[in-house]
Scaffold this active site. Structure first.
Site, PDB file in Angstrom:
ATOM      1  N   SER A 142       0.830  -1.205   0.000  1.00 35.89           N
ATOM      2  CA  SER A 142       0.000   0.000   0.000  1.00 35.89           C
ATOM      3  C   SER A 142       0.868   1.261   0.000  1.00 35.89           C
ATOM      4  CB  SER A 142      -0.955  -0.050   1.195  1.00 35.89           C
ATOM      5  OG  SER A 142      -2.025   0.835   1.024  1.00 35.89           O
ATOM      6  N   ASP A 296      -8.842  -5.997  -4.736  1.00 40.42           N
ATOM      7  CA  ASP A 296      -8.609  -4.644  -4.222  1.00 40.42           C
ATOM      8  C   ASP A 296      -9.586  -3.659  -4.865  1.00 40.42           C
ATOM      9  OD1 ASP A 296      -7.360  -2.138  -3.421  1.00 40.42           O
ATOM     10  OD2 ASP A 296      -5.528  -3.290  -3.059  1.00 40.42           O
ATOM     11  N   HIS A 325      -8.107  -5.055  -0.340  1.00 39.75           N
ATOM     12  CA  HIS A 325      -6.902  -4.378   0.132  1.00 39.75           C
ATOM     13  C   HIS A 325      -6.464  -4.884   1.508  1.00 39.75           C
ATOM     14  CE1 HIS A 325      -3.946  -1.274  -0.439  1.00 39.75           C
ATOM     15  NE2 HIS A 325      -4.100  -0.893   0.806  1.00 39.75           N
TER      16      HIS A 325
END
Lengths: 349, 349
Positions: A142, A296, A325
Site C-alpha cells: 500500500s 482490491d 486491500h
C-alpha cells in the site's frame, strides 16, 4: 503532544527510536530532530548485502510485518536476511504530530511530508546508522508500495529487488478522491478542532466514520457477501464494525492519519522522469515483482499491471485474495502462502 | 416544510401530483394523504396491456428517464407504449419530508418507508387511477431495480417483463454499509440538526461530503483514470467535483436522501419466500433481463448474476460501461445503444 497508548511498545511490540537529525522536506518545512521508529530482525552480514527494507502502510506500524510476514518458514527469513522495518514519518511512532516535543511542528503545525521525504530519511538511516548502501530488496504494501517504488526509481543504483504489494508508483485520481473521503470523515468532526484536540477521543465520531469508509473500500463486496468476518471470530456484519474496524481506527491519532493520507495522495515517481511516468519507471534497474491483490477496490489489478508494463523486466504477480486491500493483514492462510512463494522467487532471482 | 427549487417543474420538467389516499406502511406508521409525482408518455391502448412502469432511483426523478431513455428510436417508445414514471415516495417530488403539509410526518418525523411501500402505492395508482392491472414491463435502475424486483415477485401475476438495471433483489451487506457511509456524511453535519434544518443549505457541508462519497463509488476507478469527465465538458478532476457532483447533490433535500437511503438499505424480496431468496425469486413469472453495468463498484456483475441464476428463464445482459453505476445517466453513447438493444429484445419476447 498528548499520550496515546496505541503508539507504545506495549501495543506495537518493541522498536528503537533512531534520530537521523535535521530533515528538510521536499515541499518546504523542516523536521529539526527527525526520529524513526525502527524494528529489525536477523543480522547484517559482513558484506552488508543482505538487508531488506520494509516501509509501512497507512495507519500501520512495523507490527503487522512482524506478526504475519517475517519469520522462519517465510520468505522474509531472519536467518538469511537483515530485515529493517521503518515506520513512516507521522505514523504515530516515528516523529509525528502528537508525539513530537518540538512545539513548532506539534499537532496542526506538522508539515506536509511526502513519500520522497520518507525515502530520503530511510536512506540516511540505513547509510549512517547501519552502514548499508545497497538493499537486497525493498518490500512494502500500500503506502509501503509507494515508498518501494520511490526507492526503486530515486535510488535505482541501490535497490536490487523490489516488491510493491497492493499499491502504485503514481497515485491514481480515484485514489486521491478516496483518500480525501477518508480525511473529510476526520476533519469534519467538530471535535477535531482544526487538529488541536486534547485527545484522539475528542474525535471519536470522525474516527468512527473514517473506519466505516474503510469498511466499504478496504474490504471487498465479496468479503462482506461471504461473511468472511466469521473467520475473525466475529458474529455479525455489525460486529465487524463495532468490534473490529471502529475500535482499530478509533485508537489512532487523527493528525497522524491526516499526515499519512496527504502523503499518500501525492505519491508519484513521475517527477523523476520530467513528469512522465514511463520515463521514471524506465529508470528502475531492480528486479521488480508487481503484486496487486485481486479483489482490491482502489488499487485494482489493472492499475498495477499498467505500471508493471513500464518497468524493465518487471513481472506481474497477482495475489488472489477475497479480502481486497485488507488482504494485507493476512486474514486468509492462502494470502501468505502466495506472498511467500512470490517473494521467495524474487529473492532467488 | 421549506421551499427547495430543485424539486419543481422548472427544474425537473412537468409532472402530475396524484393522490392515492391513505397509505399504511409496512413497518408501521402511515402517510394519510400519499401523493405520487407521475410523468407519462404515450397512450394507454384499449386493452390496457401496453403499460410500462418505471420507478425512480436514489436521488433521481422522472427527469433522467425522459431525458435519455424515452422517445422515438428508443426501446421505450411512446408510440408503442404507455410509459408511467412514478417518483418514489420521499424523493422530494412525491410526498416527502420537506414538501408535506402534514405536520405529523414533516422533516425528521417522516416515517420509515420501504421498497414494498412504494410498490404497493404504485400498484394502487395504476389500478385506481389508470385502470391498469397488468404491466407489459417494469424497467428500473438501481433503487428502481429494487422496485422492479419487488414488483416481479410480489405482484408476479401482473408483470409480463422486467428489466432490473444495475441493482439487486436483495440488498447486499456491502451495499448496506456503503449506503450508511452516504447517510453518515449528511447526518454528521451539525447543520443537519437531527433533520430539523431550515433549508438544505444549512447542510451544505454534509451534502458536499455525500457527493464526494458518490465520486468514489458511483464512478469507476477507470472513469477517473481515463479522465472521462472531459466528455462532460469539465476541465479537471476537481471540477468534476465542484462543477458537477457537489452542486448536483448539494441542491437536494437531506431528509429526502435519508428516506431513500434507508429504504435502499432494506430492499429484500426474500420476505416473500420465507426469508429465502431462491424461493422468492422462484415466484417470478415475468421474462426477466438482469442488466448490471460492467464497472459498477457496488452492484458488481457477479451479485446480479447470482440472482439471475435464481430466476426462472432469466437472462443476464451485462451493459459494458466505463462510468460504473453512474453509467445510468447515459454519459456514453454506447450505454443507451446497449440498453435499447436489450430492452428491444425483451419487449419483443
Amino acid at each position: 503532544m498528548y499520550p496515546n497508548n496505541f503508539y507504545s511498545p506495549e501495543v506495537q511490540g518493541p522498536y528503537e527510536m533512531i534520530g537521523i537529525g535535521r530533515l528538510e522536506l521536499e515541499h518546504g518545512g523542516v523536521i529539526e530532530n527527525c526520529e524513526l521508529a525502527v524494528a529489525t530482525r536477523g543480522e547484517l552480514n559482513q558484506a552488508k548485502d543482505n538487508a531488506i527494507l520494509i516501509p509501512t502502510w497507512f495507519s500501520g506500524t512495523h507490527q503487522a510485518w512482524i506478526d504475519s510476514y517475517i519469520g522462519a518458514g517465510h520468505a522474509l527469513d531472519p536467518d538469511k536476511y537483515f530485515i529493517v522495518i521503518v515506520n513512516q514519518i507521522g505514523n504515530g511512532l516515528s516523529t509525528s504530530p502528537h508525539n513530537t516535543d518540538d512545539e513548532s511542528i506539534a499537532m496542526s503545525k506538522f508539515p506536509f511530508v511526502t513519500i520522497g521525504d520518507d525515502v530520503v530519511a530511510q536512506e540516511r538511516l540505513l547509510r549512517e546508522h547501519f552502514g548499508i548502501t545497497e538493499l537486497f530488496a525493498v518490500v512494502g504494501g500500500s503506502m509501503g508500495a509507494q515508498q518501494t517504488y520511490e526507492w526503486a526509481v530515486r535510488f535505482n543504483e541501490k535497490v536490487k529487488r523490489a516488491a510493491p504489494i497492493a499499491g502504485t508508483a503514481q497515485n491514481t485520481p480515484h485514489d486521491y478522491l478516496f483518500t480525501q473521503v477518508l480525511l473529510d470523515a476526520i476533519t469534519s468532526d467538530p471535535g477535531f478542532n482544526g487538529g488541536e484536540y486534547a485527545s484522539h477521543e475528542d474525535v471519536a465520531e470522525g474516527l468512527k466514520r473514517h473506519a466505516r469508509v474503510w469498511a466499504i473500500m478496504g474490504l471487498s463486496t465479496e468479503w462482506w457477501k461471504q461473511e468472511c468476518w466469521r473467520g475473525l471470530d466475529l458474529e455479525s456484519r455489525d460486529q465487524a464494525l463495532t468490534h473490529f474496524l471502529e475500535p482499530t481506527f478509533g485508537a489512532m491519532d487523527p493528525n497522524a492519519l491526516l499526515v499519512m493520507g496527504r502523503k499518500w495522495q501525492h505519491g508519484d515517481v513521475a517527477r523523476f522522469g520530467g513528469d512522465d511516468l514511463a520515463t521514471a519507471l524506465g529508470r528502475i534497474t531492480a528486479k521488480v515483482f508487481v503484486m496487486p491483490i485481486s479483489e482490491d477496490m482502489f488499487f485494482p489489478v489493472r492499475d498495477c499491471a499498467a505500471e508493471a508494463d513500464l518497468i524493465p523486466g518487471a513481472e506481474l504477480r497477482v495475489i488472489d485474495d477475497i479480502a481486497g486491500h485488507f488482504g494485507l493483514f493476512s486474514f486468509e492462510p492462502s494470502y501468505m502462502e502466495q506472498v511467500d512463494r512470490h517473494l521467495g522467487e524474487l529473492f532467488a532471482s
